[in-house]
Every structure is written in structure tokens, then in C-alpha cells.
Design a protein around this motif. Structure first.
Motif, short mmCIF file in Angstrom:
data_model
loop_
_atom_site.label_atom_id
_atom_site.label_comp_id
_atom_site.label_asym_id
_atom_site.label_seq_id
_atom_site.Cartn_x
_atom_site.Cartn_y
_atom_site.Cartn_z
N ILE A 27 10.49 -2.03 -1.05
CA ILE A 27 9.45 -1.51 -1.95
C ILE A 27 8.56 -2.64 -2.43
N GLU A 28 9.15 -3.78 -2.79
CA GLU A 28 8.36 -4.92 -3.25
C GLU A 28 7.44 -5.44 -2.15
N GLU A 29 7.94 -5.48 -0.92
CA GLU A 29 7.11 -5.93 0.20
C GLU A 29 5.93 -4.99 0.42
N GLU A 30 6.18 -3.70 0.33
CA GLU A 30 5.09 -2.73 0.49
C GLU A 30 4.07 -2.89 -0.63
N TYR A 31 4.57 -3.11 -1.85
CA TYR A 31 3.68 -3.28 -2.99
C TYR A 31 2.83 -4.54 -2.83
N THR A 32 3.45 -5.64 -2.43
CA THR A 32 2.68 -6.87 -2.26
C THR A 32 1.69 -6.73 -1.11
N LYS A 33 2.09 -6.03 -0.07
CA LYS A 33 1.18 -5.84 1.07
C LYS A 33 -0.04 -5.04 0.64
N THR A 34 0.18 -3.94 -0.08
CA THR A 34 -0.96 -3.13 -0.52
C THR A 34 -1.79 -3.91 -1.54
N GLY A 35 -1.11 -4.69 -2.39
CA GLY A 35 -1.84 -5.51 -3.36
C GLY A 35 -2.71 -6.53 -2.68
N ARG A 36 -2.19 -7.15 -1.63
CA ARG A 36 -2.98 -8.13 -0.89
C ARG A 36 -4.17 -7.46 -0.21
#
Length: 84
Positions: A27-36
């Protein structure tokens, strides 16, 4: 056989904890990816705006500098009058 049952219980608990940790990481990786991606989109939009402003400024400068007609052509030897 009681130690074997305790071992199985502990192993199941560890598996649950590991699964939860992996899910949190995912979930954190998806969040950081979308944030980026969002940040990259914002930076790109700002860059486009700055580029457009710069182009408009250059057009204004060009139009202002070319508003006066160029002077008529004269041969190079006639540009400076000779002294007599």
C-alpha cells in the motif's frame, strides 16, 4: 505433543504478521508511486506555464523590435563620409 501445538500457533501468528507487513508495504509503495506521478504532473504543468510565458515575452520583444522598418541599404564604402 503440547509443544508442537504451541509451535503451530506461533508460526501461524508469525505468518499473519508477515502478511500484514507485506500488505502495508504494498500500500505504501502504491501511495508513493501515485504521489510521485502527481508531483511529476504538477511540475510538468508549471514548466509548461513558464514556457508559454517565456514564448509570449519573446514574441512581444520581437514584435517591438521589428516594428520600425530597417534603414535603407547603403554600400559599405559610403557609410562613413570622407574628410576633405
Amino acid at each position: 505433543m503440547k509443544w508442537n501445538e504451541n509451535k503451530q500457533i506461533v508460526l501461524k501468528q508469525k505468518k499473519k504478521v508477515i502478511a500484514k507487513d507485506e500488505q502495508k508495504k504494498k500500500i505504501e509503495e502504491e501511495y508513493t508511486k501515485t504521489g510521485r506521478e502527481e508531483m511529476a504532473a504538477l511540475v510538468y504543468e508549471k514548466w509548461l506555464e513558464q514556457k508559454d510565458k517565456k514564448e509570449k515575452k519573446q514574441k512581444k520583444i520581437k514584435s517591438a523590435s521589428y516594428s520600425d522598418p530597417p534603414p535603407p541599404w547603403s554600400p559599405p564604402n559610403k557609410t562613413i563620409p570622407f574628410r576633405k
